[in-house]
Write an enzyme that holds these catalytic residues in place. Sequence first.
Site, PDB file in Angstrom:
ATOM      1  N   HIS A  82       0.854  -1.185   0.000  1.00 47.15           N
ATOM      2  CA  HIS A  82       0.000   0.000   0.000  1.00 47.15           C
ATOM      3  C   HIS A  82       0.884   1.228   0.000  1.00 47.15           C
ATOM      4  O   HIS A  82       1.856   1.298   0.750  1.00 47.15           O
ATOM      5  CB  HIS A  82      -0.887   0.007   1.254  1.00 47.15           C
ATOM      6  CG  HIS A  82      -1.717   1.250   1.364  1.00 47.15           C
ATOM      7  ND1 HIS A  82      -2.895   1.418   0.684  1.00 47.15           N
ATOM      8  CD2 HIS A  82      -1.507   2.399   2.051  1.00 47.15           C
ATOM      9  CE1 HIS A  82      -3.381   2.615   0.950  1.00 47.15           C
ATOM     10  NE2 HIS A  82      -2.568   3.236   1.783  1.00 47.15           N
ATOM     11  N   ASP A 161     -15.160   3.018   7.379  1.00 41.53           N
ATOM     12  CA  ASP A 161     -14.178   3.956   6.820  1.00 41.53           C
ATOM     13  C   ASP A 161     -14.792   4.796   5.714  1.00 41.53           C
ATOM     14  O   ASP A 161     -14.470   5.973   5.582  1.00 41.53           O
ATOM     15  CB  ASP A 161     -12.939   3.213   6.301  1.00 41.53           C
ATOM     16  CG  ASP A 161     -11.893   4.206   5.803  1.00 41.53           C
ATOM     17  OD1 ASP A 161     -11.396   4.985   6.645  1.00 41.53           O
ATOM     18  OD2 ASP A 161     -11.611   4.253   4.596  1.00 41.53           O
ATOM     19  N   ARG A 168     -14.551  13.092   7.435  1.00 38.77           N
ATOM     20  CA  ARG A 168     -13.267  13.734   7.780  1.00 38.77           C
ATOM     21  C   ARG A 168     -12.841  14.715   6.691  1.00 38.77           C
ATOM     22  O   ARG A 168     -12.298  15.780   6.969  1.00 38.77           O
ATOM     23  CB  ARG A 168     -12.183  12.664   7.973  1.00 38.77           C
ATOM     24  CG  ARG A 168     -12.350  11.890   9.279  1.00 38.77           C
ATOM     25  CD  ARG A 168     -11.458  10.659   9.294  1.00 38.77           C
ATOM     26  NE  ARG A 168     -10.081  10.972   9.100  1.00 38.77           N
ATOM     27  CZ  ARG A 168      -9.188  10.170   8.515  1.00 38.77           C
ATOM     28  NH1 ARG A 168      -9.555   8.969   8.090  1.00 38.77           N
ATOM     29  NH2 ARG A 168      -7.941  10.540   8.364  1.00 38.77           N
ATOM     30  N   SER A 183      -7.656   4.021   9.450  1.00 42.01           N
ATOM     31  CA  SER A 183      -8.364   4.001   8.169  1.00 42.01           C
ATOM     32  C   SER A 183      -7.618   3.094   7.175  1.00 42.01           C
ATOM     33  O   SER A 183      -8.205   2.195   6.560  1.00 42.01           O
ATOM     34  CB  SER A 183      -8.452   5.441   7.649  1.00 42.01           C
ATOM     35  OG  SER A 183      -8.690   5.486   6.273  1.00 42.01           O
ATOM     36  N   LYS A 187      -8.635  -1.220   6.204  1.00 46.00           N
ATOM     37  CA  LYS A 187      -8.893  -1.664   4.829  1.00 46.00           C
ATOM     38  C   LYS A 187      -7.890  -2.728   4.394  1.00 46.00           C
ATOM     39  O   LYS A 187      -8.252  -3.710   3.747  1.00 46.00           O
ATOM     40  CB  LYS A 187      -8.827  -0.460   3.875  1.00 46.00           C
ATOM     41  CG  LYS A 187     -10.061   0.427   4.000  1.00 46.00           C
ATOM     42  CD  LYS A 187      -9.985   1.638   3.116  1.00 46.00           C
ATOM     43  CE  LYS A 187      -8.980   2.632   3.594  1.00 46.00           C
ATOM     44  NZ  LYS A 187      -9.077   3.980   3.121  1.00 46.00           N
TER      45      LYS A 187
HETATM   46  N1  URA Z   1      -5.686   7.235   3.055  1.00 42.69           N
HETATM   47  C1  URA Z   1      -6.656   6.530   3.685  1.00 42.69           C
HETATM   48  O1  URA Z   1      -7.069   5.468   3.224  1.00 42.69           O
HETATM   49  N2  URA Z   1      -7.140   7.000   4.833  1.00 42.69           N
HETATM   50  C2  URA Z   1      -6.725   8.159   5.395  1.00 42.69           C
HETATM   51  O2  URA Z   1      -7.202   8.531   6.439  1.00 42.69           O
HETATM   52  C3  URA Z   1      -5.728   8.886   4.721  1.00 42.69           C
HETATM   53  C4  URA Z   1      -5.220   8.387   3.542  1.00 42.69           C
END
Ligand code: URA
Length: 433
Positions: A82, A161, A168, A183, A187
């Site tokens: 990621h 999320d 957010r 977050s 995922k």
């Molecule tokens: N990427 C994400 O998936 N979540 C965040 O809070 C910031 C960047």
Amino acid sequence: MRMVEIIEHKRDKKVLTDEEIKFFISNYVKGEIPDYQASSLLMAILLNGMNDHETFILTECMLHSGDVMDLSKINGVKVDKHSTGGVGDKTSLVLGPLVASCGAKLAKMSGRGLGHTGGTLDKMESIPGMKINIREEDFINQVNKIGMAIVGQTGHLVPADKKLYALRDVTGTVDSIPLIASSIMSKKLASGSDAILLDVKVGDGAFMKTMQDAEKLANTMVSIGKYFKKDVKAILTDMDEPLGNAVGNTLEVIEAINTLKGNGPKDLTELCLKAGSIMLMQAKIVDSLTEGEELLKTKIKSGEAFNKFVEFVQAQHGDISYVLDTEKFQKAKYVYNFTSKEEGYLKRIKAFEIGEFAMNLGAGREKIEDKIDYSAGILLNKKIGDYVKKGDILCTIYTNKDNLNEFVNKLYSAYEFSNEKISDRKIIYKIIS
Ligand code: URA
């Protein structure tokens, strides 16, 4: 339990209990807590922070707010990567085939680009026919058969999320390390891989502008991994200038192909070899980073890495004739050379400005519903450290828009020069495990 009391606890710098965090997430997902209360708690978290245990529980609640992928039908160690996002970051398109050609299994879910950063799914879709929505069963079969798949989100993963991130985004509560870490990690954990490599970008074009913040975020995410007994490692990498030379979807796919054939830019190649060797260790294919790097180099040299990319495109219904002959890709109507008005060593190429400019050209989205022009983008002709004379081409601009004058002047502010030689730069600053 009352939501207002949870908000007051965090406002007063208290540690939230597991029950309070569970109450918040489960009732917010059910729609029983209004956005104004959720955003008030998010702001209190942003201002007063969360300790490690609170962050782990928040991640756990978010992770279990929806489905969790079961990849047990894929043989071997499943590795994922990621990136926290940057400009010109086509790493997944290179790393996926590279590690898969060595026998690793990459079952990856990616995202789309927004604002100044690009997204792997958009880059993939610039190859005609390429499908990113495939059934879970086909996704698993594909990874078993060819070693890799990169898809959009399948199933109903981490609904908490989706809701929280949208909130957010409009309440000034994105920039909080516990919120970002939970977050991203909820995922990644929901995607089901055994091992994850996190590429945390640092610099002008990244979420994290300083080494200190990037290191804190990386450490938090690695400790979340430990809490869930997953092998999570992180690298802190440079995003003070765009990665590689290409910014824009088709241009980046072509650069990824060139890199897989051994003809890629130095920074992108180095990042992929280093990150790839960590992933090969995580997949238990090699015992050391040096061994990993050597193996990856042999796969580039033999053509196996590029052939894996062709297999991947074919498996996801892409037209491989474009990959075999990149001249076939549709070209932008207008091509301009952007030349330097100054002389000196190139000191900075502000990634954020370049990313925004590429978005203005049509390569990215300002709003989620915007349509992307795959052929639009920029090819950097000079990188930090290069000596530039007046009139030298700094970059080439590809666009279908004929109103470039409106914003081309902004591009000058992306470049800074120095009379002094620039010392050699590192692409990877640190490995955290
Ligand atoms: N990427 C994400 O998936 N979540 C965040 O809070 C910031 C960047």
